[in-house]
Design an enzyme around this catalytic site. Structure first.
Site, PDB file in Angstrom:
ATOM      1  N   LYS A 105       8.004   6.876   6.063  1.00 26.12           N
ATOM      2  CA  LYS A 105       7.282   8.410   5.438  1.00 26.12           C
ATOM      3  C   LYS A 105       7.384   9.289   7.115  1.00 26.12           C
ATOM      4  O   LYS A 105       6.638  10.272   7.269  1.00 26.12           O
ATOM      5  CB  LYS A 105       5.575   7.846   5.126  1.00 26.12           C
ATOM      6  CG  LYS A 105       5.196   7.367   3.740  1.00 26.12           C
ATOM      7  CD  LYS A 105       4.103   7.952   3.829  1.00 26.12           C
ATOM      8  CE  LYS A 105       3.445   6.762   2.591  1.00 26.12           C
ATOM      9  NZ  LYS A 105       3.999   5.535   1.907  1.00 26.12           N
TER      10      LYS A 105
HETATM   11  C1  LIG Z   1       3.970   5.362   0.948  1.00 18.67           C
HETATM   12  C2  LIG Z   1       4.356   3.818   0.032  1.00 18.67           C
HETATM   13  C3  LIG Z   1       5.197   3.599  -0.614  1.00 18.67           C
HETATM   14  C4  LIG Z   1       4.883   4.732  -1.748  1.00 18.67           C
HETATM   15  O1  LIG Z   1       5.321   5.689  -1.736  1.00 18.67           O
HETATM   16  P1  LIG Z   1       5.190   7.210  -3.277  1.00 18.67           P
HETATM   17  O2  LIG Z   1       6.474   8.076  -2.421  1.00 18.67           O
HETATM   18  O3  LIG Z   1       3.652   6.961  -2.985  1.00 18.67           O
HETATM   19  O4  LIG Z   1       5.720   6.258  -4.314  1.00 18.67           O
HETATM   20  C5  LIG Z   1       5.470   2.090  -0.799  1.00 18.67           C
HETATM   21  N1  LIG Z   1       6.051   1.631  -0.256  1.00 18.67           N
HETATM   22  C6  LIG Z   1       5.663   2.733   1.549  1.00 18.67           C
HETATM   23  C7  LIG Z   1       5.545   0.255   2.346  1.00 18.67           C
HETATM   24  C8  LIG Z   1       4.521   3.156   1.563  1.00 18.67           C
HETATM   25  O5  LIG Z   1       4.214   3.639   3.250  1.00 18.67           O
END
Ligand SMILES: *Cc1c(COP(=O)(O)O)cnc(C)c1O
Length: 430
Positions: free
Chosen positions: A106
Site C-alpha cells: 500500500k
Molecule cells: C490491504 C491488504 C491486502 C488486500 O489488498 P486489496 O487490494 O484490498 O485486495 C492483502 N494483504 C495485505 C497485507 C494488505 O495490507
C-alpha cells in the site's frame, strides 16, 4: 483521460477531480474512459528503466492534470524501493511487496496519491483533510506517504489493541500533519465513524474531506507498476500465473488492468481467506450475502470487495470471458498456518499469513494445470504478524533495518470512545 462513475449517474471528471473526490457523487467508483495500451512490445517492456516505465504507465491517466516533470517525479518516488521476484520452487516465485517504508504494498498507492494531492494543492488554497479508518496496513502506508505533504492533514482511526505493535508504531509516530485516533472498539466502528463524517454537513461544510481508501483512482492505478516490474524479472517462456491475496480487490484489479493494457499474464487467481464471496461467485455465478469473518490474514477480512465492480467493468460483465482469466480460491486459517510451517520447513522462506494464502492458492492451481509456473504477491512482511509466524516456524521473524528506528520512537495517539459523537466533538474542538 476522463473518468466515469460505474453507477453512471454522475458527470465525467478528470484525474484531479476523481482523486480529490475519491468516490463519485452517485457513490459509484471512478473508471477510466478507455484502457490505454502500452506503447511497447512485451520485450521492450522488459528492459525499460523502472522510472521511465512508471511515467509511461501513469501518463495516460494523470498526464493531462500533472505536468510531465512533476508526474515523472511522483511516479518515480512511488516505486523508490526494491520489488524483488524471489524463486521459491521450480514453479513458484514470490513478488516481495514489503520493502517500502511501512513494509506494505500500500506504500506505492499511498505515496502516489499523497504526492498528487500535494501537487493539486500547490497553491495552498484550502487545507485538505484525509480521513481514513484502518485495520492495520492502510493507516501506516497513508501516514507515512502523507507525512510532511503541505496543505494536507491526515486523521487515522484505528481500533485499540487490534493492530500489531509494528503497525501501531507506524500509525502513531509520524506527528506533524498526521493524527492517530485510537478508538476503543473494532475496525468496523472506525469505518462507520469515517463514513458518517463524510455525510455530516457540519463537517463537510468546514473541511475538505477526502478518503484515502483503495477505491481512490490515485491509489488503485499505480499498483500496476509492480506487476510490470515483476514481468521484467520473469525468466520463463510462458507468461506467469499471477496469484494475489485479495481483500478489497484493488490490488488484483490493478494487475488485471496492466494485463488488459498489454502485460503478459497466463491467468489471475484471487486468493481469499474465509471471506469468499468472490471465489464463490466465480464458481457459481451467484453473489452471496455475508458479514466479514475475522481471520489471521486480517487485512483481507472484507465481506463485499468494493473493487470487484471494476473487474466486471473491464470484462463488460461477460462472466465467461472473466472466468477464462480469473479464478478464485478460499483458504482456511488452518491451511494458512500449515502453509507457513511447510514452506518454512521445505524452503527456509518465512511467509506472513497473507502471503501464505497466496502461496497455497497458487500451488493448488499449478497442481491442476501441468506445465504452468507463477508467482504470488507477498503483501506484508512477516514481522507485522509475529505471533502466528513464530508459532508455525519456531522462530521470531527478523526485524528489517527500515523499521528499527521506529522501535525507538514514542507512540502518540488520542484515545476516543467508539461513537460518532465523540469523534465529532473532538474534531470540532481542535
Ligand atoms: C490491504 C491488504 C491486502 C488486500 O489488498 P486489496 O487490494 O484490498 O485486495 C492483502 N494483504 C495485505 C497485507 C494488505 O495490507
Amino acid at each position: 483521460m476522463k473518468f466515469y462513475s460505474l453507477n453512471r449517474q454522475a458527470p465525467l471528471v478528470d484525474f484531479e477531480t476523481a482523486t480529490v473526490l475519491g468516490q463519485a457523487p452517485d457513490k459509484g467508483l471512478y473508471f477510466p474512459e478507455y484502457i490505454p495500451q502500452f506503447a511497447y512490445t512485451v520485450q521492450q517492456l522488459k528492459v525499460l528503466p523502472a522510472d521511465e516505465l512508471a511515467w509511461q504507465v501513469m501518463q495516460p491517466y494523470a498526464g493531462d492534470c500533472i505536468p510531465e516533470v512533476e508526474l515523472r517525479r511522483i511516479a518515480a518516488e512511488s516505486i523508490s524501493f526494491p520489488f524483488p521476484l524471489v524463486k521459491l520452487t521450480n514453479r513458484i516465485s514470490t513478488l516481495e511487496l514489503f520493502h517500502g517504508p511501512t513494509l506494505a504494498f500500500k506504500d506505492v498507492g499511498a505515496r502516489f496519491m499523497s504526492r498528487c494531492l500535494g501537487y493539486f494543492n500547490r497553491h495552498n488554497s484550502r487545507l485538505v483533510t484525509v480521513l481514513v479508518a484502518t485495520s492495520g496496513d492502510t493507516g501506516g502506508a497513508v501516514a507515512n506517504g502523507f507525512e510532511g505533504v503541505e496543505g494536507v492533514e491526515v486523521i487515522i482511526l484505528y481500533p485499540s489493541g487490534k493492530v500489531s505493535p509494528v503497525q501501531e508504531l507506524q500509525l502513531t509516530t509520524c506527528g506533524h500533519n498526521i493524527t492517530a485516533l485510537e478508538v476503543n472498539g473494532v475496525f468496523d466502528d472506525c469505518q462507520a465513524m469515517v463514513k458518517q463524517a463524510f455525510m455530516d454537513a457540519d463537517l463537510t461544510g468546514r473541511y475538505q474531506l477526502t478518503s484515502a481508501n483503495s477505491i481512490n483512482v490515485a491509489r488503485w492505478l499505480p499498483q500496476q507498476l509492480y506487476y510490470l516490474l515483476a514481468w521484467q524479472q520473469w525468466q520463463y517462456d510462458m507468461p506467469p500465473v499471477i496469484c494475489v491475496p485479495s481483500g478489497n480487490f484493488g490490488n488484483i484489479c490493478a494487475g488485471m488492468l496492466a494485463a488488459k493494457s498489454g502485460m503478459p499474464a497466463h491467468h489471475f487467481i484471487a486468493a481469499c481467506n474465509a471471506n469468499d464471496v468472490i471465489p464463490h461467485y466465480l464458481l457459481t455465478g451467484l453473489m452471496k450475502q455475508q458479514v466479514a469473518i475475522a481471520t489471521i490474514s486480517n487485512a483481507m477480512d472484507v465481506a463485499l470487495p468494493s473493487n470487484f465492480v471494476r473487474i466486471l467493468e473491464m470484462y463488460d460483465n461477460n462472466k465467461v470471458a472473466l472466468r477464462a482469466n480469473l479464478s478464485g480460491a478460499s483458504i482456511t486459517d488452518d491451511a494458512t498456518r500449515q502453509t507457513i510451517k511447510r514452506v518454512y520447513t521445505e524452503t527456509g522462506y518465512t511467509l506472513d499469513p497473507h502471503g501464505a494464502v497466496g502461496y497455497l492458492a497458487l500451488h493448488q492451481y499449478l497442481q491442476a494445470i501441468p506445465g504452468t509456473k507463477g508467482y504470488f504477491l507477498e503483501t506484508a512482511h512477516p514481522v507485522k504478524f509475529p505471533e502466528v509466524v513464530e508459532q508455525m516456524t519456531g522462530k521470531a521473524p527478523g526485524v528489517p533495518e527500515i523499521v528499527k528506528p521506529l522501535l525507538l520512537k514514542e507512540k502518540r495517539s488520542i484515545r476516543l470512545a467508539a461513537s460518532y459523537d465523540a469523534f465529532k466533538q473532538w474534531i470540532l474542538a481542535r
